[in-house]
Design a protein around this motif. Structure first.
Motif, PDB file in Angstrom:
ATOM      1  N   HIS A  23      24.687  86.224  80.881  1.00  0.00           N
ATOM      2  CA  HIS A  23      24.491  85.189  79.863  1.00  0.00           C
ATOM      3  C   HIS A  23      24.674  83.797  80.492  1.00  0.00           C
ATOM      4  O   HIS A  23      23.861  82.903  80.264  1.00  0.00           O
ATOM      5  CB  HIS A  23      25.483  85.381  78.703  1.00  0.00           C
ATOM      6  N   ILE A  24      25.715  83.642  81.278  1.00  0.00           N
ATOM      7  CA  ILE A  24      25.977  82.336  81.897  1.00  0.00           C
ATOM      8  C   ILE A  24      24.877  81.986  82.908  1.00  0.00           C
ATOM      9  O   ILE A  24      24.425  80.846  82.972  1.00  0.00           O
ATOM     10  CB  ILE A  24      27.393  82.299  82.515  1.00  0.00           C
ATOM     11  N   ALA A  25      24.408  82.988  83.664  1.00  0.00           N
ATOM     12  CA  ALA A  25      23.320  82.738  84.624  1.00  0.00           C
ATOM     13  C   ALA A  25      22.027  82.332  83.903  1.00  0.00           C
ATOM     14  O   ALA A  25      21.288  81.480  84.385  1.00  0.00           O
ATOM     15  CB  ALA A  25      23.080  83.974  85.485  1.00  0.00           C
ATOM     16  N   GLU A  26      21.778  82.927  82.743  1.00  0.00           N
ATOM     17  CA  GLU A  26      20.527  82.662  82.018  1.00  0.00           C
ATOM     18  C   GLU A  26      20.578  81.423  81.125  1.00  0.00           C
ATOM     19  O   GLU A  26      19.572  80.788  80.889  1.00  0.00           O
ATOM     20  CB  GLU A  26      20.145  83.887  81.173  1.00  0.00           C
ATOM     21  N   TYR A  27      21.754  81.104  80.572  1.00  0.00           N
ATOM     22  CA  TYR A  27      21.839  80.052  79.564  1.00  0.00           C
ATOM     23  C   TYR A  27      22.664  78.836  79.999  1.00  0.00           C
ATOM     24  O   TYR A  27      23.156  78.100  79.157  1.00  0.00           O
ATOM     25  CB  TYR A  27      22.410  80.620  78.259  1.00  0.00           C
ATOM     26  N   SER A  28      22.824  78.655  81.295  1.00  0.00           N
ATOM     27  CA  SER A  28      23.494  77.442  81.779  1.00  0.00           C
ATOM     28  C   SER A  28      22.640  76.895  82.914  1.00  0.00           C
ATOM     29  O   SER A  28      21.592  77.433  83.229  1.00  0.00           O
ATOM     30  CB  SER A  28      24.912  77.761  82.275  1.00  0.00           C
ATOM     31  N   ASP A  29      23.130  75.841  83.551  1.00  0.00           N
ATOM     32  CA  ASP A  29      22.376  75.243  84.659  1.00  0.00           C
ATOM     33  C   ASP A  29      22.732  75.882  86.006  1.00  0.00           C
ATOM     34  O   ASP A  29      22.322  75.384  87.051  1.00  0.00           O
ATOM     35  CB  ASP A  29      22.591  73.731  84.701  1.00  0.00           C
ATOM     36  N   LEU A  30      23.477  76.986  85.986  1.00  0.00           N
ATOM     37  CA  LEU A  30      23.828  77.665  87.236  1.00  0.00           C
ATOM     38  C   LEU A  30      22.648  78.506  87.722  1.00  0.00           C
ATOM     39  O   LEU A  30      21.939  79.116  86.926  1.00  0.00           O
ATOM     40  CB  LEU A  30      25.050  78.570  87.028  1.00  0.00           C
TER      41      LEU A  30
END
Length: 192
Positions: A23-30
């Motif tokens: 989720h963080i990989a897909e929905y953040s700027d990372l």
């Protein structure tokens, strides 16, 4: 490249870890999330903790189908006990063109001010915080901080402790683990 560092013992890695990291990989700027497997602390006796490389193997198997999720053994060769600030300095030296951020649960943010050199970490790195179920949603001293990003990730109430206990009791935990991890645990008879 912006890399989020998700630290943990991953004993074992489970679908909750994968869901949050993805989720963080897909929905953040990372651009990527690295699962940093924390080594066994030689000063602590923990019989339920699998060997460093067995836990790394599970993380490798869990992430191999996800291009943006990577296993990392970066802490294995650092002096123990180790502090996050030292790992960040080491990574910055090793990968000078990368920008590293921390990923942590809301519960960890509440005690972040007790971390060694937390001010230095905040000065040089962003922190991505995922929600946890908590009885007290008390404000922290970091509310509104420009380097702290609250990510509206799914709330996962699944723990490695619960999975280990369930395996020991002979329960079927297959749905809680990535397929490749479950096969490895089953084959190696871990936690029984």
């Amino acid at each position: 490249m912006k890399v989020g560092l998700y630290f943990g013992s991953f004993n074992p890695i489970h679908i909750g870890h994968l869901i949050i990291a993805n989720h963080i990989a897909e929905y953040s700027d990372l651009d990527q999330v690295w699962f940093v497997v924390t080594p066994h602390n030689p000063f602590k006796k923990k019989s339920s903790l699998l060997d460093n490389y067995q836990r790394l193997e599970m993380v490798y198997r869990a992430t191999k189908d996800y291009q943006r999720l990577q296993p990392s053994n970066i802490e294995f060769n650092l002096p123990q006990p180790n502090y996050t600030v030292n790992t960040l300095v080491h990574l910055q030296e090793k990968y000078p063109n990368y920008e590293f951020a921390l990923i942590m649960g809301e519960d960890n943010l509440k005690s972040f001010h007790k971390w060694k050199n937390y001010e230095l970490i905040l000065e040089n790195h962003h922190i991505y915080v995922y929600p946890r179920i908590s009885k007290d949603k008390a404000e922290t001293r970091f509310d509104g901080h420009k380097k702290i990003h609250i990510i509206n990730a799914p709330i996962m109430e699944l723990s490695s402790t619960f999975i280990r206990k369930s395996i020991k009791e002979g329960k079927n935990v297959k749905p809680m683990l990535p397929q490749h991890v479950w096969e490895y645990l089953d084959e190696m008879n871990f936690y029984k």
